[in-house]
Design a protein around this motif. Structure first.
Motif, PDB file in Angstrom:
ATOM      1  N   GLY A 509      52.864  60.800 -32.124  1.00 40.82           N
ATOM      2  CA  GLY A 509      53.104  60.188 -30.821  1.00 40.82           C
ATOM      3  C   GLY A 509      54.560  60.246 -30.378  1.00 40.82           C
ATOM      4  O   GLY A 509      55.474  60.202 -31.202  1.00 40.82           O
ATOM      5  N   VAL A 510      54.728  60.341 -29.067  1.00 44.52           N
ATOM      6  CA  VAL A 510      56.058  60.235 -28.475  1.00 44.52           C
ATOM      7  C   VAL A 510      56.354  58.743 -28.329  1.00 44.52           C
ATOM      8  O   VAL A 510      55.652  58.037 -27.617  1.00 44.52           O
ATOM      9  CB  VAL A 510      56.115  60.930 -27.099  1.00 44.52           C
ATOM     10  CG1 VAL A 510      57.506  60.816 -26.494  1.00 44.52           C
ATOM     11  CG2 VAL A 510      55.703  62.380 -27.233  1.00 44.52           C
TER      12      VAL A 510
ATOM     13  N   TYR B   2      56.819  55.085 -11.439  1.00 47.33           N
ATOM     14  CA  TYR B   2      55.757  54.420 -12.179  1.00 47.33           C
ATOM     15  C   TYR B   2      55.315  55.279 -13.385  1.00 47.33           C
ATOM     16  O   TYR B   2      55.192  56.492 -13.274  1.00 47.33           O
ATOM     17  CB  TYR B   2      54.588  54.277 -11.219  1.00 47.33           C
ATOM     18  CG  TYR B   2      53.558  53.252 -11.547  1.00 47.33           C
ATOM     19  CD1 TYR B   2      53.717  51.937 -11.151  1.00 47.33           C
ATOM     20  CD2 TYR B   2      52.400  53.616 -12.217  1.00 47.33           C
ATOM     21  CE1 TYR B   2      52.740  51.001 -11.423  1.00 47.33           C
ATOM     22  CE2 TYR B   2      51.423  52.687 -12.494  1.00 47.33           C
ATOM     23  CZ  TYR B   2      51.598  51.372 -12.092  1.00 47.33           C
ATOM     24  OH  TYR B   2      50.633  50.457 -12.367  1.00 47.33           O
ATOM     25  N   GLY B   3      55.094  54.632 -14.522  1.00 53.23           N
ATOM     26  CA  GLY B   3      54.602  55.360 -15.685  1.00 53.23           C
ATOM     27  C   GLY B   3      53.493  54.608 -16.378  1.00 53.23           C
ATOM     28  O   GLY B   3      53.476  53.364 -16.377  1.00 53.23           O
ATOM     29  N   THR B   4      52.549  55.345 -16.942  1.00 57.88           N
ATOM     30  CA  THR B   4      51.472  54.696 -17.691  1.00 57.88           C
ATOM     31  C   THR B   4      51.323  55.375 -19.050  1.00 57.88           C
ATOM     32  O   THR B   4      51.461  56.593 -19.162  1.00 57.88           O
ATOM     33  CB  THR B   4      50.108  54.771 -16.954  1.00 57.88           C
ATOM     34  OG1 THR B   4      49.653  56.121 -16.965  1.00 57.88           O
ATOM     35  CG2 THR B   4      50.228  54.284 -15.536  1.00 57.88           C
ATOM     36  N   ILE B   5      51.064  54.562 -20.034  1.00 58.92           N
ATOM     37  CA  ILE B   5      50.848  55.055 -21.400  1.00 58.92           C
ATOM     38  C   ILE B   5      49.622  54.342 -21.948  1.00 58.92           C
ATOM     39  O   ILE B   5      49.454  53.123 -21.743  1.00 58.92           O
ATOM     40  CB  ILE B   5      52.069  54.740 -22.296  1.00 58.92           C
ATOM     41  CG1 ILE B   5      53.327  55.427 -21.781  1.00 58.92           C
ATOM     42  CG2 ILE B   5      51.779  55.133 -23.750  1.00 58.92           C
ATOM     43  CD1 ILE B   5      53.354  56.928 -21.930  1.00 58.92           C
ATOM     44  N   ARG B   6      48.789  55.067 -22.665  1.00 55.62           N
ATOM     45  CA  ARG B   6      47.614  54.435 -23.268  1.00 55.62           C
ATOM     46  C   ARG B   6      47.471  54.909 -24.707  1.00 55.62           C
ATOM     47  O   ARG B   6      47.586  56.102 -24.985  1.00 55.62           O
ATOM     48  CB  ARG B   6      46.346  54.808 -22.481  1.00 55.62           C
ATOM     49  CG  ARG B   6      45.095  54.086 -22.979  1.00 55.62           C
ATOM     50  CD  ARG B   6      43.842  54.639 -22.322  1.00 55.62           C
ATOM     51  NE  ARG B   6      43.608  56.019 -22.752  1.00 55.62           N
ATOM     52  CZ  ARG B   6      43.251  57.000 -21.928  1.00 55.62           C
ATOM     53  NH1 ARG B   6      43.079  56.776 -20.655  1.00 55.62           N
ATOM     54  NH2 ARG B   6      43.059  58.230 -22.393  1.00 55.62           N
ATOM     55  N   THR B 101      49.832  50.424 -21.163  1.00 57.99           N
ATOM     56  CA  THR B 101      51.088  49.936 -20.606  1.00 57.99           C
ATOM     57  C   THR B 101      51.347  50.634 -19.283  1.00 57.99           C
ATOM     58  O   THR B 101      51.335  51.866 -19.215  1.00 57.99           O
ATOM     59  CB  THR B 101      52.261  50.232 -21.572  1.00 57.99           C
ATOM     60  OG1 THR B 101      51.977  49.681 -22.851  1.00 57.99           O
ATOM     61  CG2 THR B 101      53.572  49.644 -21.039  1.00 57.99           C
ATOM     62  N   GLU B 102      51.592  49.854 -18.260  1.00 61.72           N
ATOM     63  CA  GLU B 102      52.036  50.390 -16.974  1.00 61.72           C
ATOM     64  C   GLU B 102      53.405  49.804 -16.714  1.00 61.72           C
ATOM     65  O   GLU B 102      53.617  48.609 -16.945  1.00 61.72           O
ATOM     66  CB  GLU B 102      51.120  49.943 -15.827  1.00 61.72           C
ATOM     67  CG  GLU B 102      49.664  50.191 -16.007  1.00 61.72           C
ATOM     68  CD  GLU B 102      48.833  49.424 -14.965  1.00 61.72           C
ATOM     69  OE1 GLU B 102      49.425  48.810 -14.053  1.00 61.72           O
ATOM     70  OE2 GLU B 102      47.615  49.437 -15.079  1.00 61.72           O
ATOM     71  N   VAL B 111      58.924  53.567 -23.663  1.00 58.97           N
ATOM     72  CA  VAL B 111      59.582  52.820 -24.733  1.00 58.97           C
ATOM     73  C   VAL B 111      58.633  51.751 -25.289  1.00 58.97           C
ATOM     74  O   VAL B 111      58.481  51.607 -26.513  1.00 58.97           O
ATOM     75  CB  VAL B 111      60.880  52.190 -24.204  1.00 58.97           C
ATOM     76  CG1 VAL B 111      61.464  51.232 -25.223  1.00 58.97           C
ATOM     77  CG2 VAL B 111      61.899  53.278 -23.858  1.00 58.97           C
ATOM     78  N   ILE B 112      57.992  51.007 -24.396  1.00 62.92           N
ATOM     79  CA  ILE B 112      57.056  49.973 -24.852  1.00 62.92           C
ATOM     80  C   ILE B 112      55.820  50.632 -25.452  1.00 62.92           C
ATOM     81  O   ILE B 112      55.287  50.183 -26.475  1.00 62.92           O
ATOM     82  CB  ILE B 112      56.669  49.044 -23.684  1.00 62.92           C
ATOM     83  CG1 ILE B 112      57.899  48.267 -23.223  1.00 62.92           C
ATOM     84  CG2 ILE B 112      55.548  48.098 -24.090  1.00 62.92           C
ATOM     85  CD1 ILE B 112      57.683  47.490 -21.941  1.00 62.92           C
TER      86      ILE B 112
END
Lengths: 514, 131
Positions: A509-510, B2-6, B101-102, B111-112
């Motif tokens: 993962g990044v 805006y960024g989203t990570i799942r 995370t959004e 980062v989160i």
């Protein structure tokens, strides 16, 4: 007592910034002197053109696909093999001083050991380094240099360029005389700047050693990586107004854009500000706005930083000579990757496998005690890579090269290179960031550099680049689709895939942008 | 921007058991590496990171039926943030945990998000180790 090893790296330094490589702007007599008494490599390439994957290759001696740090923000596992550990096990004292970047730097959770030592007032051990003392490009963050500057010269902390903007993107703010992005007047005294700090701390560590210790010291300067903010007192060394434009910069806009259009489409898309595929390229900066004067000023500031590094190395070498150690010290100088620095109208770095980013300075000055007293400098023209560094250190130390290393000890001349089959060097790029994916695989062999593209956001997998480094050293003519080159192209691509190690899947993962 | 990570992970433990830990706002620090404390007061939670940064949060949803927990960081640096933990029953005594995370700025999503990936690994380790 064996040979000691001083491994010197810089960050994002072009091949042509050294006098011994034909550079005419920065004065680099110390490194030039190492080349004059050692081996200078004319075709040294990284296995990745960004920091974390490239540095992970240096420490592991492995291709990017093997160590798995496939882009910035992917941490190198703590269990990853390390040449420092090999040397430490063999009895070497070990240190890294300066920029490590095996783990992400943006780390508010303090999850990565690299970022935790300074806060605890400790210096490792980590990854086989008994002493781990860290710095990066400025005064922000959790590393030892930033803590030192805050504790001893807090008034200087705000003098550095703010690397991130208010949106936590890499800053596009311009400065200097021309408004060039990341050019900055830094009023910090030279003695407090990170380049001198790295040299000071290296000398201090060397002072802690006994004369009969064997040691491996990785001295890792954060410069000349952007921001270009050397101490203001030093900027007057080189007046940007006096500089010629670099050969890679195409002054005529129409010609520049024609050259870009002949390359895979992400070149022009970035140039026009439509696609940014690397976090370290400022999101808000459009390369098409770069002016000739800005290129000159960036080159001047970069050259000042290169001069400061050269002088700092000179101080460390003088300290070694004063101890009477010089005859037994092998010195290796390189950088993690290059900088576009105006080539094709571009700055910074990204998925662009051209010489600005891939052709690196690499010099090995073997311990004089290991060579004939009258040995002069030699030149290796055959392709070598960063993955050959770790095996070289093992070889210097007289330690067997571990099976997990994928390179070979560096050749000392072309005959040696031919005997041991230094025929090709491979470079990889993978990135998946905020919905933009780019994937490249490159082989450099027989005077050609050939890049094949895998499917991604801007590519369908049929694109490529093929340059003849002899006829077209500036890589302006992409011959990927030239029918006359079809057989060569097929051969190079097949050779690439024959030697490219399989990628470790699933990809790790990044965990941060950088 | 805006960024989203799942991130998601399958845990070989019942959804109810996993939710008992993942759905308890005050126990986040038990399974999120890099968070050293998590204190709640009504719908407010304050976490403190390993680097000593206190982060105030507002708890938006704690739905024991859907097994969904949502919160937002209220630090001024965020134009927007929403964290969502879903524990989804796979009806074979295992469950899927999804941590989304959004964020705006988007850099903070990454980062989160890096932290949440580690958190899911730790949650799995604890839940499967405690069988």
């Amino acid at each position: 007592m064996g040979r000691k090893i001083l491994f010197i790296t810089t960050d994002q330094q072009r091949y042509d910034t050294l006098g011994c490589n034909g550079g005419t702007i920065a004065r680099t007599p110390v490194v030039d002197g190492l080349a004059a008494h050692g081996v200078r490599y004319e075709r040294a390439h990284p296995q990745s053109v960004v920091c974390m994957p490239s540095r992970s290759t240096m420490i592991t001696g492995q291709h990017v696909s093997t160590h798995g740090v496939w882009m910035n923000g992917v941490p190198l596992p703590e269990t990853a093999p390390s040449v420092a550990e090999v040397l430490q096990t063999a009895g070497y004292r070990t240190a890294i001083i300066g920029k490590p970047h095996f783990e992400p730097f943006l780390d508010p959770f303090a999850r990565f050991p690299e970022n935790g030592f300074a806060a605890k007032g400790t210096f490792g051990p980590h990854r086989g380094f008994e002493h781990f003392e860290s710095a990066t490009h400025g005064a922000a963050g959790p590393l030892h240099y930033a803590r030192w500057l805050l504790a001893t010269h807090p008034e200087a902390v705000g003098m550095y360029y703010p690397v991130l903007d208010g949106s936590l993107e890499v800053n596009a703010m311009g400065g200097g005389d021309t408004g060039a992005p990341q050019a900055w007047v830094n009023n910090i005294p030279k003695e407090w700047y990170h380049t001198d700090w790295v040299a000071d701390r290296t000398i201090s560590w060397l002072d802690s050693l006994a004369d009969d210790d064997d040691w491996f010291c990785w001295m890792s300067f954060p410069d000349p990586h952007h921001p270009w903010d050397p101490p203001a007192s030093e900027v007057g060394r080189i007046d940007w107004r006096d500089l010629p434009l670099p050969a890679g910069y195409i002054a005529d806009q129409a010609e520049r854009e024609r050259v870009l259009d002949a390359k895979p489409r992400h070149y022009r898309a970035w140039y026009d500000g439509r696609l940014v595929s690397n976090y370290e390229a400022p999101l808000a900066w459009v390369p098409a706005t770069l002016t000739a004067d800005q290129v000159r000023e960036v080159n001047a500031l970069n050259a000042v930083e290169c001069e400061l590094i050269d002088e700092a190395i000179g101080r460390v070498l003088a300290a070694m000579r004063a101890k009477g150690w010089d005859d037994d010290v092998d010195i290796v100088f390189t950088t993690d990757h290059g900088e576009l620095q105006g080539d094709f109208g571009l700055l910074f770095k990204g998925p662009y496998h051209v010489d600005g980013l891939m052709r690196l300075p690499l010099i090995w000055r073997p311990a004089p005690s290991s060579r004939p007293a009258d040995a002069a400098g030699t030149i290796v023209t055959r392709p070598v890579g960063h993955l050959d560094l770790a095996p070289t250190f093992c070889s210097i130390a007289g330690v067997p090269v571990p099976q997990w290393m994928e390179g070979k000890p560096l050749p000392v001349d072309d005959l040696d290179a031919d005997t041991r089959a230094f025929e090709r060097v491979l470079t990889e790029w993978d990135s998946e960031l905020f919905g933009v994916g780019v994937h490249l695989r490159t082989i450099t062999r027989d005077g050609f550099v050939c890049t094949t593209y895998l499917p991604g956001t801007a590519h369908d997998g049929t694109e490529g680049e093929l340059y003849d480094l002899n006829d077209d050293p500036l890589q302006r003519v992409n011959r990927w689709d030239d029918p006359a080159m079809a057989a060569l192209r097929s051969d190079l691509v097949a050779d690439l895939w024959d030697h490219q190690p399989p990628q470790q899947l699933p990809l790790r993962g990044v965990e941060a942008p950088v | 921007m805006y960024g989203t990570i799942r991130h998601e992970i399958r845990i070989h433990r019942s959804a109810a058991d996993v939710w008992a830990l993942a759905g308890d706002a005050a126990r986040l620090c038990e399974w999120f590496p890099g968070i050293v404390s998590s204190e709640t007061n009504g719908n407010q939670r304050t976490i403190v990171t390993g680097s000593g940064i206190p982060m105030p949060e507002e708890i938006l949803v704690c739905d024991n039926t859907q097994r969904r927990f949502q919160y937002r960081l209220t630090l001024p640096v965020f134009t927007h943030h929403r964290g969502t933990i879903d524990v989804i029953d796979l009806h074979d005594d295992t469950c899927l945990v999804v941590y989304s995370t959004e964020a705006d700025p988007r850099t903070m999503a990454l980062v989160i998000g890096g932290g949440t990936a580690g958190a899911l690994q730790e949650l799995k380790r604890q839940m499967e180790g405690a069988r």
